[in-house]
Design a protein around this motif. Structure first.
Motif, short mmCIF file in Angstrom:
data_model
loop_
_atom_site.label_atom_id
_atom_site.label_comp_id
_atom_site.label_asym_id
_atom_site.label_seq_id
_atom_site.Cartn_x
_atom_site.Cartn_y
_atom_site.Cartn_z
N ARG A 114 0.83 -1.21 0.00
CA ARG A 114 0.00 0.00 0.00
C ARG A 114 0.87 1.27 0.00
O ARG A 114 0.61 2.19 -0.76
CB ARG A 114 -0.90 0.01 1.23
CG ARG A 114 -1.51 1.37 1.54
CD ARG A 114 -2.43 1.32 2.75
NE ARG A 114 -2.74 2.64 3.26
CZ ARG A 114 -2.16 3.20 4.33
NH1 ARG A 114 -1.21 2.55 4.99
NH2 ARG A 114 -2.53 4.39 4.73
N ASN A 117 2.42 1.74 -3.30
CA ASN A 117 1.40 2.04 -4.31
C ASN A 117 0.90 3.47 -4.21
O ASN A 117 0.73 4.15 -5.22
CB ASN A 117 0.22 1.08 -4.13
CG ASN A 117 -0.86 1.29 -5.18
OD1 ASN A 117 -0.64 1.09 -6.37
ND2 ASN A 117 -2.04 1.73 -4.73
N ALA A 118 0.68 3.93 -2.98
CA ALA A 118 -0.02 5.20 -2.80
C ALA A 118 0.89 6.40 -2.59
O ALA A 118 0.54 7.51 -2.99
CB ALA A 118 -0.98 5.08 -1.61
N TYR A 171 -8.32 1.02 5.05
CA TYR A 171 -7.85 1.96 4.04
C TYR A 171 -8.34 1.44 2.68
O TYR A 171 -8.28 0.24 2.42
CB TYR A 171 -6.32 2.06 4.05
CG TYR A 171 -5.78 2.63 5.34
CD1 TYR A 171 -5.71 4.01 5.55
CD2 TYR A 171 -5.35 1.79 6.37
CE1 TYR A 171 -5.22 4.53 6.74
CE2 TYR A 171 -4.86 2.30 7.56
CZ TYR A 171 -4.79 3.67 7.75
OH TYR A 171 -4.32 4.17 8.93
N GLY A 172 -8.82 2.35 1.86
CA GLY A 172 -9.51 1.93 0.63
C GLY A 172 -8.59 1.42 -0.46
O GLY A 172 -7.37 1.57 -0.39
N ASP A 174 -8.17 2.66 -3.24
CA ASP A 174 -7.45 3.76 -3.91
C ASP A 174 -6.03 3.87 -3.35
O ASP A 174 -5.10 4.27 -4.05
CB ASP A 174 -8.19 5.09 -3.75
CG ASP A 174 -8.45 5.44 -2.29
OD1 ASP A 174 -8.60 4.50 -1.46
OD2 ASP A 174 -8.49 6.64 -1.96
N GLU A 175 -5.85 3.50 -2.09
CA GLU A 175 -4.51 3.52 -1.49
C GLU A 175 -3.79 2.18 -1.69
O GLU A 175 -2.63 2.13 -2.05
CB GLU A 175 -4.59 3.83 0.01
CG GLU A 175 -5.04 5.25 0.30
CD GLU A 175 -4.87 5.64 1.75
OE1 GLU A 175 -4.36 4.84 2.56
OE2 GLU A 175 -5.25 6.78 2.09
N GLY A 177 -4.52 -0.39 -3.67
CA GLY A 177 -4.50 -1.03 -4.99
C GLY A 177 -5.16 -2.41 -4.99
O GLY A 177 -5.08 -3.14 -5.99
N ASP A 179 -8.80 -4.47 -3.78
CA ASP A 179 -10.17 -4.28 -3.28
C ASP A 179 -10.57 -5.47 -2.41
O ASP A 179 -11.23 -6.41 -2.87
CB ASP A 179 -11.13 -4.10 -4.46
CG ASP A 179 -12.49 -3.59 -4.00
OD1 ASP A 179 -12.77 -3.62 -2.77
OD2 ASP A 179 -13.28 -3.18 -4.87
N ALA A 213 -3.64 12.59 -0.92
CA ALA A 213 -4.28 11.82 -2.00
C ALA A 213 -3.31 10.80 -2.54
O ALA A 213 -2.15 11.13 -2.82
CB ALA A 213 -4.74 12.77 -3.11
N PRO A 214 -3.75 9.56 -2.68
CA PRO A 214 -2.85 8.55 -3.26
C PRO A 214 -2.53 8.89 -4.71
O PRO A 214 -3.33 9.47 -5.43
CB PRO A 214 -3.66 7.26 -3.15
CG PRO A 214 -5.07 7.67 -2.93
CD PRO A 214 -5.06 9.03 -2.31
N ALA A 216 -2.05 8.25 -8.57
CA ALA A 216 -2.67 7.37 -9.56
C ALA A 216 -1.56 6.56 -10.22
O ALA A 216 -0.58 7.13 -10.69
CB ALA A 216 -3.42 8.21 -10.60
#
Lengths: 217, 217
Positions: A114, A117-118, A171-172, A174-175, A177, A179, A213-214, A216
């Motif tokens: 994470r 990734n973020a 943590y979602g 979006d952070e 990567g 689901d 913000a993570p 993209a």
């Protein structure tokens, strides 16, 4: 000053394990912001000397002592407050077993995946990310299977083992990567049960620190 | 049958943590070979169901129960036998803190680095190896600094924290690709003290399983 002071920051799932426990246990606590994300303060020798030579958050201050490593803090708090404590000696080792599994096989790889990734400025190496994801998938599969037919990690009632494993789950994607809720239905149902506990709050609502913000990827 | 039966194999540093403890504590134990290296038995669903759903060695059998996760086993054995047990409640959490650090930040990356270096048939991805090595170096530096001025992890006497951290140290650089003794003098001196404990044996002398020559990389 509150009874417990937790040195923490919003992006730290290891800190969230303890913050969420303190809040759901209804204990008198307050956060102390650790500027890890922008300031890298945990690498500072004077911070390490004062707080934690391991260079990690969270740090729990209680009665003038400092406690570190989320799993040791959770064990200490369960032992001394009785809140979310395992019910027997056997359950105590069972909780510790899952806390160690979390640290050894789950958090170590998932949290790193994470973070890279973020939050890393540069695009992480794809081979490293694939390696970390493979490790995560092996570990999360064990937890998913274990939660099939159980309300919480040790059975009917939530214990410190659940707070440990929950640390990075909220943590979602979006952070992270990944689901988790979509891919692991037993974990998703357990997350609903965790989020229904009185005192539950999401990481960014419970701990200080600017939202970042993570990236993209 | 011995009092304790440890399911283990010679290449497993996590099993070695417990085997070395049992032997140095002078407890009545015997090994049960786990065919991980050639047979991959820990991935077998029936092995997992009978022994450990986490799919890991070691597994300790004692009085008809099975215990897993080396850190939980060491804690259980110290609690119930008193051997190499921390001396106070504060020391108990201190030992747990280092056991968690070992699992979270040290073994997770170092053991994986060694396995990929020595035993994978294909050449491991260099970026993954560099990533794991970087993680190892951050963690081992914390241990090296901690052992400066201490005989053992908690001070004068060896405890379960030492057995946990020792788990992967006694496999040579031919396997790990990292020469710990040469690079970390305080750890090297501590290894000498560990190897002087009555009952100490090297991993391949203590646990069953064929020696497998590490691949030259």
């Amino acid at each position: 000053m509150a009874t417990y002071r937790l040195h923490c920051f919003a992006q730290s799932g290891n800190a969230y394990k303890v913050a969420l426990y303190l809040n759901c246990a209804g204990l008198d606590w307050e956060p102390e912001f650790v500027d890890f994300m922008k300031g890298g303060i945990t690498r500072d020798p004077s911070w390490r000397a004062a707080n934690n030579p391991m260079g990690e958050a969270p740090v729990l201050e209680f009665e003038g002592r400092r406690y570190t490593q989320s799993g040791a803090i959770l064990t200490y708090l369960a032992d001394t407050t009785g809140m979310f404590a395992p019910g027997s000696d056997q359950e105590r080792y069972e909780a510790l077993r899952w806390i160690l599994f979390d640290n050894h096989k789950f958090t170590s790889f998932y949290a790193t995946h994470r973070f890279m990734n973020a939050f890393l400025p540069d695009t992480p190496n794809p081979a490293v990310m694939a390696f970390l994801r493979g490790r995560f998938e092996a570990a999360v599969g064990v937890v998913e299977k274990h939660l099939d037919g159980r309300h919480f990690m040790l059975g009917e009632n939530p214990t410190i083992a659940d707070f440990s494993i929950a640390g990075y789950m909220f943590y979602g994607p979006d952070e992270s990567g990944i689901d988790i809720k979509a891919d692991y239905p037993h974990i998703a149902a357990w997350m609903e049960r965790m989020a229904s506990l009185p005192g539950w709050k999401a990481p960014y609502d419970l701990m200080p620190g600017d939202y970042i913000a993570p990236r993209a990827r």
